[in-house]
Design a protein around this motif. Structure first.
Motif, PDB file in Angstrom:
ATOM      1  N   ASP A 180       1.130  -0.864  -0.213  1.00  0.00           N
ATOM      2  CA  ASP A 180       0.482  -0.274  -0.033  1.00  0.00           C
ATOM      3  C   ASP A 180       1.216   0.920   0.482  1.00  0.00           C
ATOM      4  O   ASP A 180       1.624   1.478   0.966  1.00  0.00           O
ATOM      5  CB  ASP A 180      -0.820   0.527   1.142  1.00  0.00           C
ATOM      6  CG  ASP A 180      -2.180  -1.021   1.200  1.00  0.00           C
ATOM      7  OD1 ASP A 180      -1.986  -1.672   0.208  1.00  0.00           O
ATOM      8  OD2 ASP A 180      -2.811  -1.206   1.890  1.00  0.00           O
ATOM      9  N   MET A 181       1.035   1.850  -1.024  1.00  0.00           N
ATOM     10  CA  MET A 181       1.975   3.514  -1.103  1.00  0.00           C
ATOM     11  C   MET A 181       0.798   4.389  -1.555  1.00  0.00           C
ATOM     12  O   MET A 181       0.101   4.162  -2.203  1.00  0.00           O
ATOM     13  CB  MET A 181       2.578   2.811  -2.638  1.00  0.00           C
ATOM     14  CG  MET A 181       3.103   1.841  -2.074  1.00  0.00           C
ATOM     15  SD  MET A 181       4.839   1.223  -3.258  1.00  0.00           S
ATOM     16  CE  MET A 181       5.718   2.496  -3.074  1.00  0.00           C
ATOM     17  N   VAL A 182       1.001   5.151  -1.103  1.00  0.00           N
ATOM     18  CA  VAL A 182       0.183   6.925  -1.268  1.00  0.00           C
ATOM     19  C   VAL A 182       1.156   7.965  -2.291  1.00  0.00           C
ATOM     20  O   VAL A 182       2.745   8.325  -1.136  1.00  0.00           O
ATOM     21  CB  VAL A 182      -0.615   7.517  -0.104  1.00  0.00           C
ATOM     22  CG1 VAL A 182      -0.961   8.858  -0.653  1.00  0.00           C
ATOM     23  CG2 VAL A 182      -0.967   6.360   0.435  1.00  0.00           C
ATOM     24  N   PHE A 183       0.816   8.397  -3.298  1.00  0.00           N
ATOM     25  CA  PHE A 183       1.750   9.032  -3.854  1.00  0.00           C
ATOM     26  C   PHE A 183       0.571  10.616  -4.564  1.00  0.00           C
ATOM     27  O   PHE A 183      -0.406  10.665  -4.721  1.00  0.00           O
ATOM     28  CB  PHE A 183       2.368   8.870  -5.422  1.00  0.00           C
ATOM     29  CG  PHE A 183       3.952   7.553  -5.361  1.00  0.00           C
ATOM     30  CD1 PHE A 183       4.794   7.987  -4.354  1.00  0.00           C
ATOM     31  CD2 PHE A 183       2.608   6.601  -5.114  1.00  0.00           C
ATOM     32  CE1 PHE A 183       5.388   6.817  -4.371  1.00  0.00           C
ATOM     33  CE2 PHE A 183       3.584   5.731  -4.750  1.00  0.00           C
ATOM     34  CZ  PHE A 183       5.134   4.662  -4.657  1.00  0.00           C
ATOM     35  N   GLY A 184       1.465  11.678  -4.288  1.00  0.00           N
ATOM     36  CA  GLY A 184       0.662  12.715  -4.064  1.00  0.00           C
ATOM     37  C   GLY A 184       1.460  13.739  -5.384  1.00  0.00           C
ATOM     38  O   GLY A 184       2.732  14.454  -5.480  1.00  0.00           O
ATOM     39  N   ILE A 185       0.531  14.462  -6.220  1.00  0.00           N
ATOM     40  CA  ILE A 185       1.338  15.656  -7.407  1.00  0.00           C
ATOM     41  C   ILE A 185       0.626  17.146  -6.772  1.00  0.00           C
ATOM     42  O   ILE A 185      -1.298  17.028  -5.794  1.00  0.00           O
ATOM     43  CB  ILE A 185       0.525  14.877  -8.496  1.00  0.00           C
ATOM     44  CG1 ILE A 185      -0.945  15.159  -8.918  1.00  0.00           C
ATOM     45  CG2 ILE A 185       1.030  13.778  -8.799  1.00  0.00           C
ATOM     46  CD1 ILE A 185      -1.464  14.142  -9.908  1.00  0.00           C
ATOM     47  N   GLY A 186       0.948  17.615  -7.674  1.00  0.00           N
ATOM     48  CA  GLY A 186       0.526  19.084  -7.699  1.00  0.00           C
ATOM     49  C   GLY A 186      -0.900  19.358  -7.695  1.00  0.00           C
ATOM     50  O   GLY A 186      -1.319  18.344  -9.194  1.00  0.00           O
ATOM     51  N   VAL A 218      -6.999   8.089  -7.995  1.00  0.00           N
ATOM     52  CA  VAL A 218      -7.093   8.712  -7.487  1.00  0.00           C
ATOM     53  C   VAL A 218      -7.738   8.512  -6.294  1.00  0.00           C
ATOM     54  O   VAL A 218      -9.390   8.012  -6.281  1.00  0.00           O
ATOM     55  CB  VAL A 218      -7.939  10.086  -7.929  1.00  0.00           C
ATOM     56  CG1 VAL A 218      -7.804  11.649  -7.479  1.00  0.00           C
ATOM     57  CG2 VAL A 218      -6.464  10.191  -9.613  1.00  0.00           C
ATOM     58  N   SER A 219      -7.239   8.517  -4.745  1.00  0.00           N
ATOM     59  CA  SER A 219      -7.815   8.510  -3.654  1.00  0.00           C
ATOM     60  C   SER A 219      -8.418  10.083  -2.824  1.00  0.00           C
ATOM     61  O   SER A 219      -9.326   9.496  -2.254  1.00  0.00           O
ATOM     62  CB  SER A 219      -7.526   7.939  -2.391  1.00  0.00           C
ATOM     63  OG  SER A 219      -5.818   8.409  -2.536  1.00  0.00           O
ATOM     64  N   GLU A 220      -7.770  10.848  -2.967  1.00  0.00           N
ATOM     65  CA  GLU A 220      -7.971  11.601  -2.051  1.00  0.00           C
ATOM     66  C   GLU A 220      -7.417  13.224  -2.824  1.00  0.00           C
ATOM     67  O   GLU A 220      -5.671  13.358  -3.379  1.00  0.00           O
ATOM     68  CB  GLU A 220      -7.601  12.099  -0.978  1.00  0.00           C
ATOM     69  CG  GLU A 220      -7.880  12.783   0.243  1.00  0.00           C
ATOM     70  CD  GLU A 220      -6.964  12.866   1.502  1.00  0.00           C
ATOM     71  OE1 GLU A 220      -7.464  13.228   2.463  1.00  0.00           O
ATOM     72  OE2 GLU A 220      -6.024  12.177   1.499  1.00  0.00           O
ATOM     73  N   LEU A 221      -8.562  14.535  -2.243  1.00  0.00           N
ATOM     74  CA  LEU A 221      -7.918  15.482  -3.070  1.00  0.00           C
ATOM     75  C   LEU A 221      -7.337  16.254  -2.114  1.00  0.00           C
ATOM     76  O   LEU A 221      -8.545  16.756  -0.818  1.00  0.00           O
ATOM     77  CB  LEU A 221      -9.042  16.414  -3.891  1.00  0.00           C
ATOM     78  CG  LEU A 221      -9.857  15.921  -4.695  1.00  0.00           C
ATOM     79  CD1 LEU A 221     -11.077  16.723  -5.481  1.00  0.00           C
ATOM     80  CD2 LEU A 221      -8.625  15.683  -5.670  1.00  0.00           C
ATOM     81  N   ALA A 222      -6.516  16.242  -1.201  1.00  0.00           N
ATOM     82  CA  ALA A 222      -6.117  16.833   0.185  1.00  0.00           C
ATOM     83  C   ALA A 222      -5.920  18.728  -0.536  1.00  0.00           C
ATOM     84  O   ALA A 222      -5.759  18.982  -1.180  1.00  0.00           O
ATOM     85  CB  ALA A 222      -5.095  16.056  -0.017  1.00  0.00           C
ATOM     86  N   ASP A 223      -4.746  19.147   1.427  1.00  0.00           N
ATOM     87  CA  ASP A 223      -5.017  20.064   1.111  1.00  0.00           C
ATOM     88  C   ASP A 223      -4.247  20.517   0.075  1.00  0.00           C
ATOM     89  O   ASP A 223      -4.386  21.468  -0.206  1.00  0.00           O
ATOM     90  CB  ASP A 223      -5.212  20.711   2.701  1.00  0.00           C
ATOM     91  CG  ASP A 223      -5.682  20.335   3.789  1.00  0.00           C
ATOM     92  OD1 ASP A 223      -6.754  20.471   3.569  1.00  0.00           O
ATOM     93  OD2 ASP A 223      -6.255  20.086   4.626  1.00  0.00           O
ATOM     94  N   SER A 224      -3.115  19.743  -0.047  1.00  0.00           N
ATOM     95  CA  SER A 224      -2.396  20.999  -0.843  1.00  0.00           C
ATOM     96  C   SER A 224      -1.354  19.689  -2.225  1.00  0.00           C
ATOM     97  O   SER A 224      -0.187  19.983  -2.470  1.00  0.00           O
ATOM     98  CB  SER A 224      -0.999  21.545  -0.218  1.00  0.00           C
ATOM     99  OG  SER A 224       0.008  20.337   0.736  1.00  0.00           O
ATOM    100  N   SER A 225      -2.746  18.231  -2.343  1.00  0.00           N
ATOM    101  CA  SER A 225      -1.675  18.135  -3.201  1.00  0.00           C
ATOM    102  C   SER A 225      -3.288  16.964  -3.857  1.00  0.00           C
ATOM    103  O   SER A 225      -4.305  16.457  -3.024  1.00  0.00           O
ATOM    104  CB  SER A 225      -0.808  16.456  -2.818  1.00  0.00           C
ATOM    105  OG  SER A 225      -1.542  15.639  -1.492  1.00  0.00           O
ATOM    106  N   VAL A 226      -3.298  16.091  -5.122  1.00  0.00           N
ATOM    107  CA  VAL A 226      -3.574  15.350  -5.403  1.00  0.00           C
ATOM    108  C   VAL A 226      -3.434  13.572  -4.848  1.00  0.00           C
ATOM    109  O   VAL A 226      -2.215  13.795  -5.651  1.00  0.00           O
ATOM    110  CB  VAL A 226      -4.527  14.992  -6.757  1.00  0.00           C
ATOM    111  CG1 VAL A 226      -4.753  14.178  -6.672  1.00  0.00           C
ATOM    112  CG2 VAL A 226      -4.962  16.812  -6.770  1.00  0.00           C
TER     113      VAL A 226
END
Length: 282
Positions: A180-186, A218-226
């Motif tokens: 299980d891994m999570v990667f965020g992009i702008g 795509v799992s989450e639209l976070a505060d500073s990342s997708v």
């Protein structure tokens, strides 16, 4: 008359000595023969358990328990032959055992837990587990404690009651595991491009299984990342190597493709007030 009494006394004394001697010989014979019989029975129990492909730890434990139990029976039989009141002896042993039991409640709890672990076998030697507040590889299960080796090569001895009294996570029980891994992009980056890159990296790694298929979404639209979740399936032995290698490849590939990996930040706006206005307002 006196001669007759002396003869009777001598005869009784001689008879008593002979009786005691016979009892001693009988008790010794019971101990010797009993020990041989106990050895034979213990050997039979050991062979039957091994024939049934029972775990070696359980084989040793059952054989040892059988031997101790039978030797107690032999010892009591020898005492009975000597004329010792075994009923009183058993009562004394029982009372002593009760007192010792109260004094060693913790040890007895660990002993009972060890028996449960040996019988039900929630893990075996070489398994990587999380149990009793410790994570490591099982090196052995003993009657009172279990020995684990941590990933940084430390030996940890955990009381068996702590292991059976909490949840046990066996990471080696299954042949495959999901990473299980999570990667965020702008938010300004191309989501489709990022997803394509992640899928490509997953498909290029031969250690990642095709079935079950990996999940990239795509799992989450976070505060500073997708945020994307990347969940490939691998053999348990490849778990950490895939985790580390894929994390590095994603960072390098995102940099090469111009995809940003944002980090938490906070914008602070300073509002300056004219001191002259403050004085006039006052």
């Amino acid at each position: 008359m006196e001669n007759i009494i002396e003869r009777i006394s001598d005869f009784a004394t001689l008879y008593g000595i002979k009786t005691v001697g016979i009892r001693i010989i009988g008790a010794i014979a019971i101990l010797i023969i009993g020990r041989i019989v106990v050895g034979i029975i213990t050997g039979i129990v050991r062979k039957l358990l091994r024939k049934a492909q029972t775990d070696e730890t359980l084989v040793k434990f059952v054989a040892s328990l059988t031997k101790i139990t039978l030797m107690i029976v032999v010892f009591l039989a020898a005492l009975d032959t000597l004329g010792v009141d075994t009923t009183s002896f058993i009562a004394i042993v029982g009372a002593a055992g009760l007192a010792i039991g109260f004094a060693l409640q913790g040890s007895l709890a660990n002993f009972a837990a060890g028996v449960m672990l040996i019988i039900f076998r929630p893990f075996k030697i070489g398994d990587f587990v999380e149990a009793g507040g410790t994570t490591g590889v099982i090196e052995g299960t003993q009657i009172f404690n279990t020995i684990l080796k941590t990933p940084d090569n430390k030996t940890v001895i955990v009381p068996n009651s702590m292991i059976t009294g909490s949840s046990i996570t066996n990471y080696s029980a299954k042949e495959i595991r999901r990473v299980d891994m999570v990667f965020g992009i702008g938010y300004d980056d191309d989501i489709r491009k990022a997803k394509e890159v992640l899928n490509r990296l997953v498909n290029e790694d031969r250690r990642i299984l095709k079935d079950p298929a990996a999940t990239v979404a795509v799992s989450e639209l976070a505060d500073s990342s997708v945020n994307f979740v990347v969940r490939p399936w691998v053999k348990s032995a490849d778990y950490w190597s895939v985790f580390f290698d894929l994390t590095e490849k994603v960072k390098l590939t995102f940099d090469a493709e111009g995809i940003s990996i944002p980090y938490p930040q906070q914008d602070v706006y300073m509002h300056q007030v004219d001191p002259k206005r403050q004085i006039d307002a006052a």
